[in-house]
Design a protein around this motif. Structure first.
Motif, PDB file in Angstrom:
ATOM      1  N   UNK A   1      -6.387 -54.234  62.986  1.00 20.22           N
ATOM      2  CA  UNK A   1      -6.745 -54.064  61.582  1.00 20.22           C
ATOM      3  C   UNK A   1      -8.008 -53.241  61.410  1.00 20.22           C
ATOM      4  N   UNK A   2      -8.206 -52.791  60.181  1.00 20.66           N
ATOM      5  CA  UNK A   2      -9.403 -52.037  59.817  1.00 20.66           C
ATOM      6  C   UNK A   2      -9.685 -52.280  58.339  1.00 20.66           C
ATOM      7  N   UNK A   3     -10.959 -52.264  57.997  1.00 24.85           N
ATOM      8  CA  UNK A   3     -11.381 -52.407  56.609  1.00 24.85           C
ATOM      9  C   UNK A   3     -12.198 -51.194  56.202  1.00 24.85           C
ATOM     10  N   UNK A   4     -12.071 -50.803  54.949  1.00 23.10           N
ATOM     11  CA  UNK A   4     -13.013 -49.849  54.364  1.00 23.10           C
ATOM     12  C   UNK A   4     -13.845 -50.611  53.337  1.00 23.10           C
ATOM     13  N   UNK A   5     -15.116 -50.304  53.276  1.00 23.76           N
ATOM     14  CA  UNK A   5     -16.051 -51.076  52.452  1.00 23.76           C
ATOM     15  C   UNK A   5     -16.988 -50.143  51.688  1.00 23.76           C
ATOM     16  N   UNK A   6     -17.692 -50.699  50.708  1.00 19.06           N
ATOM     17  CA  UNK A   6     -18.621 -49.885  49.910  1.00 19.06           C
ATOM     18  C   UNK A   6     -19.928 -49.607  50.636  1.00 19.06           C
ATOM     19  N   UNK A   7     -20.146 -50.294  51.749  1.00 16.81           N
ATOM     20  CA  UNK A   7     -21.376 -50.117  52.512  1.00 16.81           C
ATOM     21  C   UNK A   7     -21.326 -50.972  53.763  1.00 16.81           C
ATOM     22  N   UNK A   8     -22.483 -51.368  54.256  1.00 17.98           N
ATOM     23  CA  UNK A   8     -22.551 -52.044  55.549  1.00 17.98           C
ATOM     24  C   UNK A   8     -22.983 -53.507  55.475  1.00 17.98           C
ATOM     25  N   UNK A   9     -23.383 -53.996  54.306  1.00 13.31           N
ATOM     26  CA  UNK A   9     -24.027 -55.308  54.253  1.00 13.31           C
ATOM     27  C   UNK A   9     -23.422 -56.177  53.146  1.00 13.31           C
TER      28      UNK A   9
ATOM     29  N   UNK B   1     -20.611 -42.660  45.834  1.00 10.74           N
ATOM     30  CA  UNK B   1     -20.029 -41.340  46.043  1.00 10.74           C
ATOM     31  C   UNK B   1     -19.843 -41.005  47.524  1.00 10.74           C
ATOM     32  N   UNK B   2     -20.831 -41.272  48.399  1.00 12.52           N
ATOM     33  CA  UNK B   2     -20.616 -40.958  49.825  1.00 12.52           C
ATOM     34  C   UNK B   2     -19.427 -41.703  50.430  1.00 12.52           C
ATOM     35  N   UNK B   3     -19.179 -42.932  49.951  1.00  9.42           N
ATOM     36  CA  UNK B   3     -18.035 -43.699  50.451  1.00  9.42           C
ATOM     37  C   UNK B   3     -16.732 -43.093  49.943  1.00  9.42           C
ATOM     38  N   UNK B   4     -16.722 -42.667  48.689  1.00 10.45           N
ATOM     39  CA  UNK B   4     -15.532 -42.004  48.146  1.00 10.45           C
ATOM     40  C   UNK B   4     -15.240 -40.724  48.906  1.00 10.45           C
ATOM     41  N   UNK B   5     -16.292 -39.972  49.230  1.00 10.75           N
ATOM     42  CA  UNK B   5     -16.098 -38.722  49.964  1.00 10.75           C
ATOM     43  C   UNK B   5     -15.599 -38.999  51.378  1.00 10.75           C
ATOM     44  N   UNK B   6     -16.051 -40.093  51.986  1.00 14.04           N
ATOM     45  CA  UNK B   6     -15.648 -40.439  53.350  1.00 14.04           C
ATOM     46  C   UNK B   6     -14.230 -40.969  53.410  1.00 14.04           C
ATOM     47  N   UNK B   7     -13.884 -41.853  52.479  1.00  8.91           N
ATOM     48  CA  UNK B   7     -12.604 -42.573  52.543  1.00  8.91           C
ATOM     49  C   UNK B   7     -11.522 -41.999  51.638  1.00  8.91           C
ATOM     50  N   UNK B   8     -11.940 -41.226  50.636  1.00  9.78           N
ATOM     51  CA  UNK B   8     -10.985 -40.753  49.640  1.00  9.78           C
ATOM     52  C   UNK B   8     -10.666 -41.784  48.576  1.00  9.78           C
ATOM     53  N   UNK B   9     -11.329 -42.942  48.625  1.00 11.97           N
ATOM     54  CA  UNK B   9     -11.087 -44.021  47.654  1.00 11.97           C
ATOM     55  C   UNK B   9     -12.076 -43.884  46.500  1.00 11.97           C
TER      56      UNK B   9
ATOM     57  N   UNK C   1      -5.359 -38.633  63.391  1.00  9.78           N
ATOM     58  CA  UNK C   1      -4.842 -38.384  62.054  1.00  9.78           C
ATOM     59  C   UNK C   1      -5.935 -38.520  61.003  1.00  9.78           C
ATOM     60  N   UNK C   2      -5.580 -39.149  59.891  1.00  8.37           N
ATOM     61  CA  UNK C   2      -6.521 -39.294  58.775  1.00  8.37           C
ATOM     62  C   UNK C   2      -7.518 -40.408  59.081  1.00  8.37           C
ATOM     63  N   UNK C   3      -8.745 -40.034  59.341  1.00 14.03           N
ATOM     64  CA  UNK C   3      -9.777 -41.021  59.657  1.00 14.03           C
ATOM     65  C   UNK C   3     -10.344 -41.635  58.387  1.00 14.03           C
ATOM     66  N   UNK C   4     -10.865 -42.851  58.538  1.00 16.55           N
ATOM     67  CA  UNK C   4     -11.480 -43.610  57.447  1.00 16.55           C
ATOM     68  C   UNK C   4     -10.476 -43.945  56.348  1.00 16.55           C
ATOM     69  N   UNK C   5      -9.222 -44.074  56.761  1.00 18.71           N
ATOM     70  CA  UNK C   5      -8.178 -44.678  55.941  1.00 18.71           C
ATOM     71  C   UNK C   5      -7.776 -45.938  56.706  1.00 18.71           C
ATOM     72  N   UNK C   6      -7.865 -47.097  56.069  1.00 17.16           N
ATOM     73  CA  UNK C   6      -7.756 -48.366  56.799  1.00 17.16           C
ATOM     74  C   UNK C   6      -6.475 -48.468  57.621  1.00 17.16           C
ATOM     75  N   UNK C   7      -5.341 -48.090  57.050  1.00 15.74           N
ATOM     76  CA  UNK C   7      -4.085 -48.209  57.793  1.00 15.74           C
ATOM     77  C   UNK C   7      -4.006 -47.161  58.896  1.00 15.74           C
ATOM     78  N   UNK C   8      -4.397 -45.928  58.605  1.00 11.10           N
ATOM     79  CA  UNK C   8      -4.344 -44.872  59.621  1.00 11.10           C
ATOM     80  C   UNK C   8      -5.260 -45.209  60.795  1.00 11.10           C
TER      81      UNK C   8
END
Length: 244
Positions: A63-71, A109-117, A203-210
């Motif tokens: 599994x993998x998670x994408x989050x708004x930050x680190x804490x 914004x940096x998270x949106x740019x990284x993940x596309x979310x 493939x597509x990095x920083x996409x939780x499923x990929x």
């Protein structure tokens, strides 16, 4: 006065039946049912030992998670879950899990740019309780695997505690630990570097499923090497990892 009565009723329910009925009165029946299910999964997980299971047959969830930050303690939230199931050396591509999560806060914004979310994408996404319930139902009692798992573990543990007042009881195996055993002395254990070294298409990095699927392919690469070294069970693997 109404607030005081509500608190009093919750305390009465807690004394009579525990935390689940108490929270049911405050959160609603659906949330209480989801919480009860999550708590039951956690309780069942404590009963069974998976250390003797053969790695060549074992079902696991990467599994993998994408989050708004680190804490999470500072208000960062999960914005997506991704997972894939494996059985022994087979990646079950039809057994995947993916969902966005409404974080109830803005996505930086940096998270949106990284993940596309984007904020627009998560605005109508399910809330954390619903997605966590569905994710834990997908996982069941299986071993969890993640790359650089510390980040994912702290967010998953925080989510379980906030929603259901339980801690994560599943074992979480980190592919970095396996890489450090099998390929000791590397300058980098970044996922991209390990994928490239292992001949796995990135493939597509920083996409939780990929990311989960790519990590699963990395695990399968390592599994083959472990079996060649006569590492047969999960207990065998942990014994080797404890020495490195």
């Amino acid at each position: 006065m109404n607030e005081r009565k509500g608190v009093g009723r919750m305390w009465h329910l807690y004394k009579m039946g525990g935390i689940t009925p108490a929270l049911a009165s405050m959160r609603g029946v659906q949330n209480a049912q989801q919480m009860a299910f999550i708590r039951s999964i956690s309780k069942e997980q404590r009963k069974d030992s998976i250390m003797d299971q053969p790695l060549s047959e074992m079902e696991v969830v990467v599994f993998d998670l994408e989050t708004t930050g680190f804490y999470p303690a500072n208000g960062d939230e999960i914005i997506s879950f991704g997972a894939v199931m494996l059985k022994g050396g087979q990646l079950l591509e039809e057994r995947t899990f993916y969902s966005l999560v409404n974080p109830k806060r803005s996505v930086p914004r940096p998270i949106s740019e990284l993940t596309g979310i984007t904020n627009e994408m998560v605005r109508d996404a399910p809330e954390l309780m619903q997605v966590l319930h569905d994710f834990m139902a997908f996982v069941g009692k299986r071993l969890l695997i993640a790359h650089a798992s510390g980040h994912d573990k702290q967010f998953l543990n925080s989510a379980l505690w906030r929603t259901s007042k339980v801690n994560l009881t599943h074992r979480v195996l980190d592919t970095i630990m396996v890489a450090k055993w099998l390929d000791s002395g590397r300058a980098s254990y970044h996922l991209d570097d390990l994928l490239e070294q292992s001949g796995i298409v990135i493939g597509q990095r920083h996409h939780a499923l990929e990311d989960a699927v790519m990590t699963a392919r990395l695990w399968l690469h390592y599994l083959k090497r472990m079996l060649e070294r006569n590492v047969v069970t999960l207990g065998d693997l942990y014994a080797y990892l404890s020495k490195h």
